[in-house]
Design a protein around this motif. Structure first.
Motif, PDB file in Angstrom:
ATOM      1  N   MET A   1       0.783  -1.300   0.002  1.00  0.00           N
ATOM      2  CA  MET A   1       0.025   0.010  -0.065  1.00  0.00           C
ATOM      3  C   MET A   1       0.744   1.213   0.162  1.00  0.00           C
ATOM      4  N   ILE A   2       1.968   1.399   0.652  1.00  0.00           N
ATOM      5  CA  ILE A   2       2.617   2.556   0.854  1.00  0.00           C
ATOM      6  C   ILE A   2       3.318   2.762  -0.659  1.00  0.00           C
ATOM      7  N   MET A   3       3.842   1.713  -1.338  1.00  0.00           N
ATOM      8  CA  MET A   3       4.441   1.990  -2.587  1.00  0.00           C
ATOM      9  C   MET A   3       3.532   2.477  -3.656  1.00  0.00           C
ATOM     10  N   ASN A   4       2.026   2.140  -3.526  1.00  0.00           N
ATOM     11  CA  ASN A   4       0.883   2.903  -4.390  1.00  0.00           C
ATOM     12  C   ASN A   4       1.135   4.267  -4.022  1.00  0.00           C
ATOM     13  N   GLU A   5       1.066   4.543  -2.793  1.00  0.00           N
ATOM     14  CA  GLU A   5       0.715   5.976  -2.249  1.00  0.00           C
ATOM     15  C   GLU A   5       2.056   6.924  -2.701  1.00  0.00           C
ATOM     16  N   LEU A   6       3.142   6.081  -2.602  1.00  0.00           N
ATOM     17  CA  LEU A   6       4.496   6.932  -2.896  1.00  0.00           C
ATOM     18  C   LEU A   6       4.335   7.028  -4.466  1.00  0.00           C
ATOM     19  N   SER A   7       4.152   6.250  -5.196  1.00  0.00           N
ATOM     20  CA  SER A   7       3.990   6.407  -6.532  1.00  0.00           C
ATOM     21  C   SER A   7       3.113   7.404  -7.092  1.00  0.00           C
ATOM     22  N   ALA A   8       2.003   7.537  -6.226  1.00  0.00           N
ATOM     23  CA  ALA A   8       1.114   8.685  -6.930  1.00  0.00           C
ATOM     24  C   ALA A   8       1.582  10.097  -6.239  1.00  0.00           C
ATOM     25  N   VAL A   9       2.443  10.102  -5.373  1.00  0.00           N
ATOM     26  CA  VAL A   9       3.155  11.298  -4.878  1.00  0.00           C
ATOM     27  C   VAL A   9       4.270  11.517  -5.781  1.00  0.00           C
ATOM     28  N   LEU A  10       4.834  10.713  -6.202  1.00  0.00           N
ATOM     29  CA  LEU A  10       6.051  10.899  -7.208  1.00  0.00           C
ATOM     30  C   LEU A  10       5.400  11.424  -8.642  1.00  0.00           C
ATOM     31  N   PHE A  11       4.446  10.596  -9.010  1.00  0.00           N
ATOM     32  CA  PHE A  11       3.541  10.903 -10.260  1.00  0.00           C
ATOM     33  C   PHE A  11       2.881  12.636 -10.270  1.00  0.00           C
ATOM     34  N   MET A  12       2.318  12.706  -8.966  1.00  0.00           N
ATOM     35  CA  MET A  12       1.746  14.261  -8.930  1.00  0.00           C
ATOM     36  C   MET A  12       2.654  15.409  -8.803  1.00  0.00           C
ATOM     37  N   THR A  13       4.053  15.009  -8.100  1.00  0.00           N
ATOM     38  CA  THR A  13       5.017  16.005  -7.651  1.00  0.00           C
ATOM     39  C   THR A  13       5.614  16.321  -9.073  1.00  0.00           C
ATOM     40  N   SER A  14       5.698  15.436  -9.748  1.00  0.00           N
ATOM     41  CA  SER A  14       6.750  15.643 -11.234  1.00  0.00           C
ATOM     42  C   SER A  14       5.729  16.268 -12.171  1.00  0.00           C
ATOM     43  N   ALA A  15       4.349  16.161 -12.216  1.00  0.00           N
ATOM     44  CA  ALA A  15       3.591  16.837 -13.279  1.00  0.00           C
ATOM     45  C   ALA A  15       3.483  18.090 -12.667  1.00  0.00           C
ATOM     46  N   MET A  16       3.528  18.280 -11.223  1.00  0.00           N
ATOM     47  CA  MET A  16       3.244  19.688 -10.824  1.00  0.00           C
ATOM     48  C   MET A  16       4.530  20.502 -11.269  1.00  0.00           C
ATOM     49  N   MET A  17       5.731  19.894 -10.882  1.00  0.00           N
ATOM     50  CA  MET A  17       7.108  20.540 -11.328  1.00  0.00           C
ATOM     51  C   MET A  17       7.164  20.870 -12.657  1.00  0.00           C
ATOM     52  N   THR A  18       6.621  20.284 -13.500  1.00  0.00           N
ATOM     53  CA  THR A  18       6.537  20.411 -15.189  1.00  0.00           C
ATOM     54  C   THR A  18       5.698  21.509 -15.279  1.00  0.00           C
ATOM     55  N   LEU A  19       4.692  21.801 -14.717  1.00  0.00           N
ATOM     56  CA  LEU A  19       3.758  22.995 -14.718  1.00  0.00           C
ATOM     57  C   LEU A  19       4.444  24.522 -13.951  1.00  0.00           C
ATOM     58  N   ASP A  20       5.107  23.895 -12.947  1.00  0.00           N
ATOM     59  CA  ASP A  20       6.005  25.021 -12.523  1.00  0.00           C
ATOM     60  C   ASP A  20       7.192  25.485 -13.351  1.00  0.00           C
ATOM     61  N   ALA A  21       7.529  24.672 -14.271  1.00  0.00           N
ATOM     62  CA  ALA A  21       8.668  24.949 -14.955  1.00  0.00           C
ATOM     63  C   ALA A  21       8.455  25.859 -16.120  1.00  0.00           C
ATOM     64  N   TYR A  22       6.847  25.534 -16.672  1.00  0.00           N
ATOM     65  CA  TYR A  22       6.433  26.402 -17.710  1.00  0.00           C
ATOM     66  C   TYR A  22       5.890  27.562 -17.036  1.00  0.00           C
ATOM     67  N   SER A  23       5.562  27.851 -15.823  1.00  0.00           N
ATOM     68  CA  SER A  23       5.361  29.133 -15.370  1.00  0.00           C
ATOM     69  C   SER A  23       6.417  30.018 -15.144  1.00  0.00           C
ATOM     70  N   THR A  24       7.528  29.325 -14.995  1.00  0.00           N
ATOM     71  CA  THR A  24       8.861  30.252 -15.053  1.00  0.00           C
ATOM     72  C   THR A  24       9.427  30.517 -16.298  1.00  0.00           C
ATOM     73  N   PHE A  25       9.480  29.629 -17.334  1.00  0.00           N
ATOM     74  CA  PHE A  25      10.084  29.771 -18.567  1.00  0.00           C
ATOM     75  C   PHE A  25       9.173  30.523 -19.546  1.00  0.00           C
ATOM     76  N   GLU A  26       7.883  30.267 -19.487  1.00  0.00           N
ATOM     77  CA  GLU A  26       7.170  30.775 -20.718  1.00  0.00           C
ATOM     78  C   GLU A  26       5.751  31.474 -20.058  1.00  0.00           C
ATOM     79  N   SER A  27       5.511  32.460 -20.893  1.00  0.00           N
ATOM     80  CA  SER A  27       4.174  33.272 -20.630  1.00  0.00           C
ATOM     81  C   SER A  27       2.935  32.196 -21.150  1.00  0.00           C
ATOM     82  N   SER A  28       1.767  32.600 -20.578  1.00  0.00           N
ATOM     83  CA  SER A  28       0.942  31.968 -20.792  1.00  0.00           C
ATOM     84  C   SER A  28       0.446  31.666 -22.246  1.00  0.00           C
TER      85      SER A  28
END
Length: 105
Positions: A1-28
């Motif tokens: 169960m912990i591995m599934n939860e960790l996988s979800a956190v890794l997935f969401m964090t990486s997707a969110m970091m991608t959105l953050d990178a676009y906010s930093t480098f690119e206009s809307s």
């Protein structure tokens, strides 16, 4: 169960970091659409798009290596695919309309 939860956190964090990178480098996407008729600004916007993709994907690969999991790469790939499509659509709309800015005159 912990591995599934960790996988979800890794997935969401990486997707969110991608959105953050676009906010930093690119206009809307809306801004990109409004300047899409200006070739010089389009070239600049595409350069920053490449930076956002490169940074976010490098971050995801590093996180995947550290976590020994593919979930960060998968999250980043999905977010990047959507954002590249969104920006390319905005660029195309701006080019087809000939829009070069907000002001008229």
């Amino acid at each position: 169960m912990i591995m599934n939860e960790l996988s979800a956190v890794l997935f969401m964090t990486s997707a969110m970091m991608t959105l953050d990178a676009y906010s930093t480098f690119e206009s809307s996407p809306w801004t990109a659409e409004n300047f899409g008729g200006d070739k010089e600004k389009m070239s600049s916007a595409r350069e920053y798009l490449y930076h956002a993709v490169g940074f976010s994907f490098s971050y995801a690969v590093m996180a995947a290596v550290l976590a020994k999991s593919w979930w960060p790469v998968i999250g980043s790939a999905i977010a990047n695919a959507y954002l590249i499509w969104l920006y390319e659509r905005a660029f195309a709309r701006g080019q087809s309309s000939g829009s070069k800015g907000w002001a008229r005159g």
